[in-house]
Design a protein around this motif. Structure first.
Motif, PDB file in Angstrom:
ATOM      1  N   VAL A  99       0.818  -1.215   0.000  1.00  0.00           N
ATOM      2  CA  VAL A  99       0.000   0.000   0.000  1.00  0.00           C
ATOM      3  C   VAL A  99       0.852   1.266   0.000  1.00  0.00           C
ATOM      4  N   HIS A 100       2.159   1.161   0.229  1.00  0.00           N
ATOM      5  CA  HIS A 100       3.029   2.335   0.164  1.00  0.00           C
ATOM      6  C   HIS A 100       3.293   2.765  -1.280  1.00  0.00           C
ATOM      7  N   HIS A 101       3.100   1.859  -2.234  1.00  0.00           N
ATOM      8  CA  HIS A 101       3.258   2.193  -3.656  1.00  0.00           C
ATOM      9  C   HIS A 101       1.918   2.692  -4.210  1.00  0.00           C
ATOM     10  N   ASP A 102       1.969   3.783  -4.924  1.00  0.00           N
ATOM     11  CA  ASP A 102       0.735   4.385  -5.431  1.00  0.00           C
ATOM     12  C   ASP A 102      -0.020   3.450  -6.362  1.00  0.00           C
ATOM     13  N   TYR A 103       0.729   2.750  -7.237  1.00  0.00           N
ATOM     14  CA  TYR A 103       0.071   1.874  -8.204  1.00  0.00           C
ATOM     15  C   TYR A 103      -0.666   0.739  -7.495  1.00  0.00           C
ATOM     16  N   ALA A 159      -1.563   0.641  -4.430  1.00  0.00           N
ATOM     17  CA  ALA A 159      -2.639   1.171  -3.582  1.00  0.00           C
ATOM     18  C   ALA A 159      -3.933   1.305  -4.367  1.00  0.00           C
ATOM     19  N   GLN A 160      -3.831   1.723  -5.633  1.00  0.00           N
ATOM     20  CA  GLN A 160      -5.020   1.795  -6.480  1.00  0.00           C
ATOM     21  C   GLN A 160      -5.556   0.406  -6.812  1.00  0.00           C
ATOM     22  N   ARG A 197      -7.659  -0.954  -4.007  1.00  0.00           N
ATOM     23  CA  ARG A 197      -9.010  -0.416  -3.973  1.00  0.00           C
ATOM     24  C   ARG A 197      -9.886  -0.976  -5.087  1.00  0.00           C
TER      25      ARG A 197
END
Length: 269
Positions: A223-227, A229-230, A233
């Motif tokens: 979840v620390h990586h933006d990709y 994390a998306q 979701r």
């Protein structure tokens, strides 16, 4: 009335069994919180000592009951009257009985001796029980200590072999010191946090349960990586598959070269 008494006795037995089950679960949960080997050893010794004292408490009470039941039943006077404890304080009577019970489990001298046939028979049974329980107590402590000593012996042996290897191959001192520090760091880290490769019971997990375990382990890092994390979701199932099949954990020393410019990247950090 007999039916009611039998039902009440059954209910009492059920409640006792439930208490024993709760006590066992509490002991297991308490033992699972212990991470140090020596703490586990102390806990095992304390648990065995409490069990032995509880058993000796029951034996002491039974021993006093047999020794004090002479005048009421018309039988010969028992050891309580022979030792003139019938008029003593109850605390002294209890300590005398507990001393006798503990003496049956150890080489210590017994303060009193049986005077009647029932007392002699009970003393023989307690001696046989003490022989078995004392053997189990010593073997339990010995096995626990042996497991701790074997782990320490393994680390000492590996440390000596590492030093021999570095010396026999005449490696540079700087490289040898770097290797030694890194291994000491990893050993200390493995000592504080158990690696999954050390837990053989994890191999018994089913495929979906193993995937769920790996997802729980690697999800906080993803979840620390933006990709990712998306992706979490949008599709949690995809993230679970990524954690189960694509992610691994690695340890690196300071100034280790992980990626090289101009080469194809086969891993993501």
């Amino acid at each position: 009335r007999l039916t009611r008494i039998s039902r009440i006795s059954r209910v009492v037995r059920i409640f006792r069994l439930m208490r024993i089950a709760k006590l066992r679960r509490a002991l297991y949960s308490l033992q699972s919180l212990m991470e140090s080997e020596w703490t586990t050893v102390v806990f095992e010794v304390a648990k065995n000592i409490v069990c032995v004292i509880f058993i000796n408490h029951l034996l002491a009470c039974t021993w006093f009951f047999i020794g004090a039941s002479g005048p009421q039943s018309g039988a010969p006077l028992g050891w309580v009257y022979a030792a003139r404890l019938d008029e003593k304080d109850w605390a002294l009577q209890y300590l005398e009985c507990l001393h006798w019970a503990l003496a049956q489990f150890t080489p210590g001298a017994s303060p009193v001796r049986p005077q009647t046939v029932p007392e002699r028979a009970f003393a023989v049974l307690v001696l046989a029980l003490g022989l078995v329980l004392a053997t189990c107590f010593v073997s339990s402590i010995t096995s626990t200590m042996a497991s701790v000593w074997s782990v320490n012996h393994y680390h000492r042996t590996q440390n000596v072999l590492l030093k021999k290897f570095l010396h026999q191959n005449k490696l540079p001192r700087e490289l040898g010191a770097k290797i030694t520090r890194y291994i000491e760091f990893i050993v200390e880290l493995r000592h504080k946090r158990v690696h999954s490769s050390k837990v053989q019971y994890l191999e018994l997990l089913s495929g979906p349960l193993h995937a769920e375990l790996r997802a729980a382990l690697y999800h906080p890092q993803l979840v620390h990586h933006d990709y990712f994390a998306q992706v979490v979701r949008i599709s949690p199932t995809t993230v679970r598959q990524i954690c189960a099949k694509c992610l691994t954990s690695s340890n690196f020393a300071k100034y280790d070269l992980i990626f090289r410019r101009g080469h194809d990247a086969k891993e993501a950090l």
